[in-house]
Design a protein around this motif. Structure first.
Motif, PDB file in Angstrom:
ATOM      1  N   GLU A  45       3.011   1.680   9.173  1.00  0.00           N
ATOM      2  CA  GLU A  45       1.629   1.248   8.955  1.00  0.00           C
ATOM      3  C   GLU A  45       0.855   2.317   8.201  1.00  0.00           C
ATOM      4  N   ARG A  46       1.104   3.588   8.540  1.00  0.00           N
ATOM      5  CA  ARG A  46       0.432   4.680   7.825  1.00  0.00           C
ATOM      6  C   ARG A  46       0.847   4.698   6.357  1.00  0.00           C
ATOM      7  N   LEU A  47       2.131   4.440   6.098  1.00  0.00           N
ATOM      8  CA  LEU A  47       2.598   4.384   4.714  1.00  0.00           C
ATOM      9  C   LEU A  47       1.927   3.235   3.964  1.00  0.00           C
ATOM     10  N   PHE A  48       1.861   2.084   4.607  1.00  0.00           N
ATOM     11  CA  PHE A  48       1.201   0.943   3.979  1.00  0.00           C
ATOM     12  C   PHE A  48      -0.251   1.282   3.629  1.00  0.00           C
ATOM     13  N   ASP A  49      -0.940   1.954   4.539  1.00  0.00           N
ATOM     14  CA  ASP A  49      -2.332   2.320   4.301  1.00  0.00           C
ATOM     15  C   ASP A  49      -2.445   3.372   3.189  1.00  0.00           C
ATOM     16  N   THR A  50      -1.536   4.350   3.215  1.00  0.00           N
ATOM     17  CA  THR A  50      -1.547   5.402   2.201  1.00  0.00           C
ATOM     18  C   THR A  50      -1.397   4.823   0.803  1.00  0.00           C
ATOM     19  N   TYR A  51      -0.515   3.832   0.688  1.00  0.00           N
ATOM     20  CA  TYR A  51      -0.263   3.218  -0.618  1.00  0.00           C
ATOM     21  C   TYR A  51      -1.155   2.003  -0.878  1.00  0.00           C
ATOM     22  N   ALA A  52      -2.077   1.745   0.026  1.00  0.00           N
ATOM     23  CA  ALA A  52      -3.047   0.653  -0.143  1.00  0.00           C
ATOM     24  C   ALA A  52      -2.365  -0.663  -0.491  1.00  0.00           C
ATOM     25  N   LEU A  53      -1.292  -0.988   0.246  1.00  0.00           N
ATOM     26  CA  LEU A  53      -0.568  -2.221  -0.023  1.00  0.00           C
ATOM     27  C   LEU A  53      -1.298  -3.418   0.567  1.00  0.00           C
ATOM     28  N   SER A  54      -1.462  -4.449  -0.224  1.00  0.00           N
ATOM     29  CA  SER A  54      -2.098  -5.680   0.232  1.00  0.00           C
ATOM     30  C   SER A  54      -1.147  -6.419   1.165  1.00  0.00           C
ATOM     31  N   PRO A  55      -1.632  -7.412   1.897  1.00  0.00           N
ATOM     32  CA  PRO A  55      -0.755  -8.181   2.790  1.00  0.00           C
ATOM     33  C   PRO A  55       0.453  -8.773   2.067  1.00  0.00           C
ATOM     34  N   SER A  56       0.246  -9.297   0.859  1.00  0.00           N
ATOM     35  CA  SER A  56       1.362  -9.899   0.132  1.00  0.00           C
ATOM     36  C   SER A  56       2.397  -8.859  -0.270  1.00  0.00           C
ATOM     37  N   LYS A  57       1.956  -7.646  -0.581  1.00  0.00           N
ATOM     38  CA  LYS A  57       2.894  -6.584  -0.952  1.00  0.00           C
ATOM     39  C   LYS A  57       3.618  -6.052   0.282  1.00  0.00           C
ATOM     40  N   ARG A  58       2.928  -6.050   1.409  1.00  0.00           N
ATOM     41  CA  ARG A  58       3.588  -5.651   2.655  1.00  0.00           C
ATOM     42  C   ARG A  58       4.674  -6.667   3.015  1.00  0.00           C
ATOM     43  N   ARG A  59       4.361  -7.937   2.797  1.00  0.00           N
ATOM     44  CA  ARG A  59       5.343  -8.978   3.075  1.00  0.00           C
ATOM     45  C   ARG A  59       6.556  -8.826   2.155  1.00  0.00           C
ATOM     46  N   ALA A  60       6.299  -8.442   0.875  1.00  0.00           N
ATOM     47  CA  ALA A  60       7.389  -8.227  -0.080  1.00  0.00           C
ATOM     48  C   ALA A  60       8.294  -7.088   0.391  1.00  0.00           C
ATOM     49  N   PHE A  61       7.681  -6.067   0.993  1.00  0.00           N
ATOM     50  CA  PHE A  61       8.465  -4.950   1.540  1.00  0.00           C
ATOM     51  C   PHE A  61       9.426  -5.457   2.604  1.00  0.00           C
ATOM     52  N   HIS A  62       8.922  -6.230   3.563  1.00  0.00           N
ATOM     53  CA  HIS A  62       9.773  -6.741   4.640  1.00  0.00           C
ATOM     54  C   HIS A  62      10.852  -7.678   4.092  1.00  0.00           C
ATOM     55  N   THR A  63      10.495  -8.443   3.061  1.00  0.00           N
ATOM     56  CA  THR A  63      11.471  -9.364   2.489  1.00  0.00           C
ATOM     57  C   THR A  63      12.653  -8.613   1.890  1.00  0.00           C
ATOM     58  N   VAL A  64      12.364  -7.555   1.139  1.00  0.00           N
ATOM     59  CA  VAL A  64      13.457  -6.820   0.508  1.00  0.00           C
ATOM     60  C   VAL A  64      14.264  -6.039   1.549  1.00  0.00           C
ATOM     61  N   LYS A  65      13.600  -5.605   2.614  1.00  0.00           N
ATOM     62  CA  LYS A  65      14.335  -4.918   3.679  1.00  0.00           C
ATOM     63  C   LYS A  65      15.306  -5.871   4.372  1.00  0.00           C
ATOM     64  N   ALA A  66      14.981  -7.174   4.330  1.00  0.00           N
ATOM     65  CA  ALA A  66      15.831  -8.178   4.973  1.00  0.00           C
ATOM     66  C   ALA A  66      16.874  -8.751   4.023  1.00  0.00           C
ATOM     67  N   ALA A  67      16.817  -8.358   2.752  1.00  0.00           N
ATOM     68  CA  ALA A  67      17.733  -8.923   1.760  1.00  0.00           C
ATOM     69  C   ALA A  67      19.188  -8.642   2.119  1.00  0.00           C
ATOM     70  N   LYS A  68      20.038  -9.637   1.896  1.00  0.00           N
ATOM     71  CA  LYS A  68      21.459  -9.501   2.206  1.00  0.00           C
ATOM     72  C   LYS A  68      22.223  -9.043   0.967  1.00  0.00           C
ATOM     73  N   ASN A  69      23.407  -8.536   1.213  1.00  0.00           N
ATOM     74  CA  ASN A  69      24.307  -8.111   0.136  1.00  0.00           C
ATOM     75  C   ASN A  69      23.721  -6.999  -0.734  1.00  0.00           C
ATOM     76  N   MET A  70      22.879  -6.167  -0.142  1.00  0.00           N
ATOM     77  CA  MET A  70      22.374  -5.022  -0.885  1.00  0.00           C
ATOM     78  C   MET A  70      23.486  -3.987  -1.001  1.00  0.00           C
ATOM     79  N   PRO A  71      23.533  -3.210  -2.080  1.00  0.00           N
ATOM     80  CA  PRO A  71      24.559  -2.173  -2.222  1.00  0.00           C
ATOM     81  C   PRO A  71      24.566  -1.232  -1.027  1.00  0.00           C
ATOM     82  N   VAL A  72      25.752  -0.789  -0.659  1.00  0.00           N
ATOM     83  CA  VAL A  72      25.905   0.091   0.505  1.00  0.00           C
ATOM     84  C   VAL A  72      25.037   1.336   0.362  1.00  0.00           C
ATOM     85  N   ALA A  73      24.952   1.837  -0.858  1.00  0.00           N
ATOM     86  CA  ALA A  73      24.180   3.059  -1.094  1.00  0.00           C
ATOM     87  C   ALA A  73      22.704   2.899  -0.753  1.00  0.00           C
ATOM     88  N   LEU A  74      22.227   1.647  -0.704  1.00  0.00           N
ATOM     89  CA  LEU A  74      20.815   1.404  -0.440  1.00  0.00           C
ATOM     90  C   LEU A  74      20.552   0.909   0.972  1.00  0.00           C
TER      91      LEU A  74
END
Length: 347
Positions: A45-74
């Motif tokens: 939450e502090r990171l979100f506030d620091t970067y002034a992420l809007s609700p839609s951008k915060r949702r995009a963060f969670h979406t990519v964190k949930a993405a499947k088949n991401m490279p092992v390195a990531l």
């Protein structure tokens, strides 16, 4: 009483359609495929506030964190690194994106995060370390005003500003064509990547708002400048989370004016590229964006004397090893009388 049976057959009214669309947007904006890990909520939450992420951008963060088949390195990518990619990818997202906008930016964010694997493989985005040679070049560049960021100066939108005096005098140790070896060119790429990463760490708005460049071109040297630099660096920006929001230049020569004239309006808008005759016209033309003229650095035409070492220390405020190396290399250069002081830095 009016017969409303035909309404359902002909479809919703404009007002009903608007409500339905808003409901769909609300569902997409509030959906969080994966919540922050236990114990990480406050930090995230502090990171979100620091970067002034809007609700839609915060949702995009969670979406990519949930993405499947991401490279092992990531798989174990640092949250802040993901936020950089999210911020750069959603730079043009409106405050109230449509469902189709959200889907578009979701794909853009995931693709940008995936590119970080290539950024590491090609440029060492995560693992590249500052070395005495790259740190020396950084110090020379900043003390010559070739690229300096002053934390006290931002645009009215909050973007950090890169102040540039295009200067290639002897103090810079910038080699002529014969000295631009493959090793020197690789070191230049490393310096670009390291500088971009340190800027992301020191300046959150560098990714969220983008960086603005303010460049005085009066000392530009066509014979000495390595013209292949832009070609070599062309793919870097597409891989690392680096965003240049606007390029403001002034004191162009005839050749530069020709380049600008040949650019299409689309390209000018894409890169935010504008050219002015001199410092006064640049400040006047960008009055809604830049600080007042007297607050701008003296080496680009303003009145502010920049404390270069303080600016460098700020750049590395979150990187203890790099900060220690800065102090070590700077002390060594100072003792040897190697800290440059070109004329325009004495103004």
């Amino acid at each position: 009483m009016a017969d409303t049976s035909a309404v359902g057959e002909s479809g919703p009214t404009a007002e009903e359609a608007r409500v339905m669309l808003q409901c769909e947007k609300d569902k997409m904006l509030t959906a969080a495929p994966v919540p922050a890990p236990p114990g990480m909520d406050a930090a995230l939450e502090r990171l979100f506030d620091t970067y002034a992420l809007s609700p839609s951008k915060r949702r995009a963060f969670h979406t990519v964190k949930a993405a499947k088949n991401m490279p092992v390195a990531l798989a174990n990518l640092d949250d802040e690194q993901v936020i950089w990619a999210v911020a750069v990818s959603t730079f043009d997202m409106s405050d109230e994106p449509s469902p189709s906008d959200i889907k578009f930016f979701d794909r853009a964010v995931e693709e940008r995060v995936r590119r970080l694997e290539e950024a590491e493989r090609v440029y060492g985005w995560f693992t590249l370390k500052w070395t005495p040679p790259t740190m020396r070049r950084l110090i020379l560049n900043w003390y010559c005003g070739m690229l300096t960021i002053d934390p006290a100066l931002t645009t009215t939108k909050g973007s950090p500003i890169q102040f540039v005096r295009e200067y290639y005098g002897a103090e810079t140790e910038y080699p002529g064509p014969e000295g631009q070896t493959d090793a020197w060119k690789q070191e230049s790429i490393d310096l670009y990547v390291l500088m971009a990463r340190s800027t992301c760490m020191a300046y959150p708005m560098a990714t969220t708002k983008g960086i603005v460049s303010f460049s005085d071109m009066q000392d530009f040297d066509w014979e000495k400048y390595d013209m292949s630099t832009k070609e070599r660096n062309a793919s870097i920006g597409a891989l690392i989370p680096n965003k240049l929001a606007r390029m403001i230049t002034f004191h162009p020569d005839d050749k530069m004016r020709g380049f600008y004239k040949d650019m299409t309006q689309r390209m000018r808008r894409k890169y935010g590229f504008v050219v002015y005759d001199d410092f006064s016209s640049a400040v006047a033309g960008e009055a809604d964006l830049l600080p007042p003229a007297d607050l701008l650095p003296s080496f680009v035409g303003g009145s502010r004397r920049v404390d270069t070492l303080a600016c460098l220390r700020y750049l590395f405020r979150r990187e203890p090893e790099a900060l220690a190396l800065l102090e070590e290399v700077h002390d060594r250069m100072e003792a040897a009388g190697e800290i440059p002081t070109p004329k325009h830095m004495k103004l």
